[in-house]
Motif scaffolding. Structure first.
Motif, PDB file in Angstrom:
ATOM      1  N   ALA A  50       0.857  -1.184   0.000  1.00  0.00           N
ATOM      2  CA  ALA A  50       0.000   0.000   0.000  1.00  0.00           C
ATOM      3  C   ALA A  50       0.888   1.228   0.000  1.00  0.00           C
ATOM      4  O   ALA A  50       1.863   1.284   0.754  1.00  0.00           O
ATOM      5  N   GLY A  51       0.584   2.176  -0.859  1.00  0.00           N
ATOM      6  CA  GLY A  51       1.397   3.382  -0.934  1.00  0.00           C
ATOM      7  C   GLY A  51       2.838   3.051  -1.277  1.00  0.00           C
ATOM      8  O   GLY A  51       3.123   2.329  -2.221  1.00  0.00           O
ATOM      9  N   ALA A  52       3.749   3.540  -0.459  1.00  0.00           N
ATOM     10  CA  ALA A  52       5.182   3.333  -0.691  1.00  0.00           C
ATOM     11  C   ALA A  52       5.674   1.987  -0.168  1.00  0.00           C
ATOM     12  O   ALA A  52       6.792   1.577  -0.462  1.00  0.00           O
ATOM     13  N   TRP A  53       4.861   1.284   0.596  1.00  0.00           N
ATOM     14  CA  TRP A  53       5.292   0.047   1.267  1.00  0.00           C
ATOM     15  C   TRP A  53       5.282  -1.160   0.336  1.00  0.00           C
ATOM     16  O   TRP A  53       4.439  -1.279  -0.530  1.00  0.00           O
ATOM     17  N   TYR A  54       6.236  -2.071   0.557  1.00  0.00           N
ATOM     18  CA  TYR A  54       6.300  -3.314  -0.212  1.00  0.00           C
ATOM     19  C   TYR A  54       6.801  -4.458   0.662  1.00  0.00           C
ATOM     20  O   TYR A  54       7.418  -4.244   1.708  1.00  0.00           O
ATOM     21  N   ALA A  55       6.502  -5.676   0.237  1.00  0.00           N
ATOM     22  CA  ALA A  55       7.032  -6.896   0.866  1.00  0.00           C
ATOM     23  C   ALA A  55       8.056  -7.491  -0.090  1.00  0.00           C
ATOM     24  O   ALA A  55       7.942  -7.342  -1.310  1.00  0.00           O
ATOM     25  N   THR A  56       9.056  -8.152   0.470  1.00  0.00           N
ATOM     26  CA  THR A  56      10.088  -8.741  -0.373  1.00  0.00           C
ATOM     27  C   THR A  56      10.532 -10.096   0.162  1.00  0.00           C
ATOM     28  O   THR A  56      10.521 -10.325   1.373  1.00  0.00           O
ATOM     29  N   LEU A  75      13.130 -12.533   4.254  1.00  0.00           N
ATOM     30  CA  LEU A  75      11.812 -11.933   4.053  1.00  0.00           C
ATOM     31  C   LEU A  75      11.829 -10.573   4.724  1.00  0.00           C
ATOM     32  O   LEU A  75      12.512 -10.392   5.736  1.00  0.00           O
ATOM     33  N   GLY A  76      11.079  -9.629   4.182  1.00  0.00           N
ATOM     34  CA  GLY A  76      11.080  -8.331   4.830  1.00  0.00           C
ATOM     35  C   GLY A  76      10.063  -7.377   4.245  1.00  0.00           C
ATOM     36  O   GLY A  76       9.287  -7.713   3.354  1.00  0.00           O
ATOM     37  N   VAL A  77      10.121  -6.167   4.778  1.00  0.00           N
ATOM     38  CA  VAL A  77       9.279  -5.067   4.306  1.00  0.00           C
ATOM     39  C   VAL A  77      10.170  -3.880   4.019  1.00  0.00           C
ATOM     40  O   VAL A  77      11.267  -3.751   4.574  1.00  0.00           O
ATOM     41  N   GLY A  78       9.690  -3.024   3.127  1.00  0.00           N
ATOM     42  CA  GLY A  78      10.451  -1.837   2.785  1.00  0.00           C
ATOM     43  C   GLY A  78       9.530  -0.722   2.336  1.00  0.00           C
ATOM     44  O   GLY A  78       8.320  -0.893   2.223  1.00  0.00           O
ATOM     45  N   ALA A  79      10.151   0.416   2.089  1.00  0.00           N
ATOM     46  CA  ALA A  79       9.435   1.576   1.562  1.00  0.00           C
ATOM     47  C   ALA A  79      10.307   2.196   0.485  1.00  0.00           C
ATOM     48  O   ALA A  79      11.533   2.165   0.574  1.00  0.00           O
ATOM     49  N   ARG A  80       9.655   2.729  -0.542  1.00  0.00           N
ATOM     50  CA  ARG A  80      10.393   3.363  -1.626  1.00  0.00           C
ATOM     51  C   ARG A  80       9.718   4.666  -2.012  1.00  0.00           C
ATOM     52  O   ARG A  80       8.529   4.873  -1.760  1.00  0.00           O
ATOM     53  N   SER A  81      10.490   5.538  -2.658  1.00  0.00           N
ATOM     54  CA  SER A  81       9.968   6.831  -3.075  1.00  0.00           C
ATOM     55  C   SER A  81      10.652   7.247  -4.374  1.00  0.00           C
ATOM     56  O   SER A  81      11.867   7.073  -4.520  1.00  0.00           O
ATOM     57  N   ALA A  86       8.652  11.428 -13.129  1.00  0.00           N
ATOM     58  CA  ALA A  86       8.583  10.302 -14.065  1.00  0.00           C
ATOM     59  C   ALA A  86       8.935   8.970 -13.405  1.00  0.00           C
ATOM     60  O   ALA A  86       8.734   7.921 -14.008  1.00  0.00           O
ATOM     61  N   GLY A  87       9.457   9.002 -12.185  1.00  0.00           N
ATOM     62  CA  GLY A  87       9.844   7.769 -11.504  1.00  0.00           C
ATOM     63  C   GLY A  87      11.136   7.174 -12.041  1.00  0.00           C
ATOM     64  O   GLY A  87      11.432   6.001 -11.810  1.00  0.00           O
ATOM     65  N   THR A  88      11.919   7.970 -12.739  1.00  0.00           N
ATOM     66  CA  THR A  88      13.187   7.486 -13.292  1.00  0.00           C
ATOM     67  C   THR A  88      14.160   7.116 -12.185  1.00  0.00           C
ATOM     68  O   THR A  88      14.834   6.092 -12.259  1.00  0.00           O
ATOM     69  N   TRP A  89      14.224   7.927 -11.161  1.00  0.00           N
ATOM     70  CA  TRP A  89      15.116   7.688 -10.017  1.00  0.00           C
ATOM     71  C   TRP A  89      14.280   7.372  -8.786  1.00  0.00           C
ATOM     72  O   TRP A  89      13.302   8.064  -8.513  1.00  0.00           O
TER      73      TRP A  89
END
Length: 159
Positions: A50-56, A75-81, A86-89
């Protein structure tokens, strides 16, 4: 109407990524007292929550450094931005927990943690190049080493 809804659902872009990566442990502590560099190669799966959060989920195996039987599963969780519109970086952070062992590496009992920071850049429609840094640490063993990672990230098509 139901068929149209199902068709539209299946055209939604998936926010799932696979990647292949190489990790460099700068000094992997061994059970015999040695402290030597080691490289692992592995696969990663990332799924948005959800939003910026992800599971890996991630799995690696050593291919150099004299620890050929060393393997790790995380296994873990993370956040990205995204850093641009454009989402290039992108930048992100993740906290991973799992098990590791073999190859004479001092992971006593196997429980490990690996916090990571990363940045990536789109290299075209077929993927992204990602550079990460963190620490691999055994909960009970001597293993505690900085980790540098280079990965090729590939977004999956549609759901």
């Amino acid at each position: 109407a139901a068929l149209a809804l199902a068709f539209e659902c299946c055209r939604t872009p998936a926010d799932t990524e696979w990647s292949v990566g190489v990790q460099h442990y700068t000094g992997a502590q061994r059970r015999d007292g040695r402290n030597e560099p080691m490289e692992t190669i592995g696969l990663k799966l990332r799924e948005s929550l959800a939003g910026a959060w992800y599971a890996t989920g991630q799995a690696y195996g050593a291919f150099s450094g004299g620890a050929g039987a060393y393997s790790v599963g995380l296994l873990g969780v993370g956040a990205r931005s995204a850093l641009d519109a454009a989402g290039t970086w992108r930048v992100g952070a993740e906290m991973l927990v799992g098990a590791a062992g073999g190859g004479g590496v001092s992971s006593r009992g196997g429980a490990v943690v690996q916090p990571m920071l990363w940045a990536d850049a789109a290299t075209g429609p077929l993927g992204r190049l990602q550079l990460g840094a963190g620490v691999m640490r055994s909960v009970r063993g001597e293993l505690k080493t900085p980790v540098v990672e280079l990965s090729w990230v590939v977004p999956l098509g549609v759901r």
